[in-house]
Design a protein around this motif. Structure first.
Motif, mmCIF file in Angstrom:
data_model
loop_
_atom_site.group_PDB
_atom_site.id
_atom_site.type_symbol
_atom_site.label_atom_id
_atom_site.label_comp_id
_atom_site.label_asym_id
_atom_site.label_seq_id
_atom_site.Cartn_x
_atom_site.Cartn_y
_atom_site.Cartn_z
ATOM 1 N N GLY A 126 -4.254 -10.892 1.481
ATOM 2 C CA GLY A 126 -5.110 -10.811 0.312
ATOM 3 C C GLY A 126 -5.359 -9.407 -0.187
ATOM 4 N N ILE A 127 -4.819 -8.412 0.512
ATOM 5 C CA ILE A 127 -5.021 -7.020 0.113
ATOM 6 C C ILE A 127 -3.854 -6.557 -0.749
ATOM 7 N N ASP A 128 -4.173 -6.077 -1.917
ATOM 8 C CA ASP A 128 -3.157 -5.613 -2.864
ATOM 9 C C ASP A 128 -2.989 -4.102 -2.717
ATOM 10 N N PHE A 129 -2.086 -3.709 -1.837
ATOM 11 C CA PHE A 129 -1.832 -2.283 -1.635
ATOM 12 C C PHE A 129 -1.069 -1.723 -2.836
ATOM 13 N N LEU A 130 -1.556 -0.635 -3.372
ATOM 14 C CA LEU A 130 -0.886 0.005 -4.502
ATOM 15 C C LEU A 130 0.541 0.378 -4.132
ATOM 16 N N LEU A 131 0.708 0.957 -2.935
ATOM 17 C CA LEU A 131 2.017 1.405 -2.471
ATOM 18 C C LEU A 131 1.976 1.543 -0.957
ATOM 19 N N ILE A 132 3.054 1.158 -0.317
ATOM 20 C CA ILE A 132 3.211 1.373 1.122
ATOM 21 C C ILE A 132 4.391 2.307 1.309
#
Length: 219
Positions: A126-132
């Motif tokens: 459920g976490i929308d990481f901007l960039l990994i």
């Protein structure tokens, strides 16, 4: 509050060391190299996998041996159940709260991007990481600021609007090289050299202190 929160992965978001050591020891045994304990492994953390294996092999760290161990380890780790690798207690709640604040959340690590995404997809869907931004063979690893700079560019924020959350001297050096603030946690794989460094704006011992350091309310 900041607009961008960049997290290291191992030792900050996830406790992963035991599974890595189990798989590394299997790879070392295949080639008759001495195995190591979890604490011995933690002492060698900070760089990418090539640098870590080099430190593990000590005087036997020829390029050929490093590649041999790495190429044996990677499929063992990929196929392992990794049942001991889980988020630290309270991390999911913290990330959800940050997301509710509509700020950017990103990850910058010397672990490979695919490996990080395996865990985030499994435990933090459920976490929308901007960039990994994980380890990329084509670019220098941390403490190079390349990964952080890519994240800053994508977020389109100023350096003083971002903070890096890590656990080690490598993370401090990464933040310093990127010219952004840094917070260090003591529940990870760092040591007193990191905890006593002058650069971090805060050193925290538990998740509640991290909430405070990030200037977000628990309730």
């Amino acid at each position: 509050m900041k607009k961008l929160y960049i997290f290291d992965f191992d030792g900050i978001l996830f406790d992963t060391v035991d599974d890595v050591v189990i798989c590394l020891n299997r790879a070392l045994e295949v080639h008759d190299f001495p195995t190591l304990t979890s604490s011995e492994y933690v002492e060698r953390l900070g760089g990418n996998i090539n640098e870590i294996v080099s430190l593990i092999l000590k005087d036997k760290n020829t390029p050929e041996n490093i590649e041999l161990v790495k190429e044996t380890y990677l499929p063992i780790y990929e196929e392992s159940p990794k049942k001991n690798s889980v988020p630290f207690e309270g991390i999911k709640n913290l990330l959800e709260k940050l997301q509710d604040k509509e700020v950017f959340i990103a990850i910058n690590s010397n672990r490979t991007t695919d490996s990080i995404k395996y865990f985030t997809d499994k435990f933090l869907p459920g976490i929308d990481f901007l960039l990994i931004e994980g380890h990329n063979e084509n670019y220098p690893s941390k403490p190079s600021p390349i990964g952080v700079n890519k994240i800053l560019d994508k977020a389109n924020v100023e350096m003083d609007e971002a903070v890096y959350i890590g656990d080690s001297k490598t993370d401090i050096a990464t933040a310093k090289n990127a010219e952004i603030d840094c917070i260090i946690v003591t529940w990870g794989y760092g040591d007193e050299n990191a905890y006593k460094d002058d650069y971090p704006i805060s050193v925290v011992d538990d998740i509640s202190q991290l909430w405070d350091a990030l200037n977000i309310n628990y309730f």
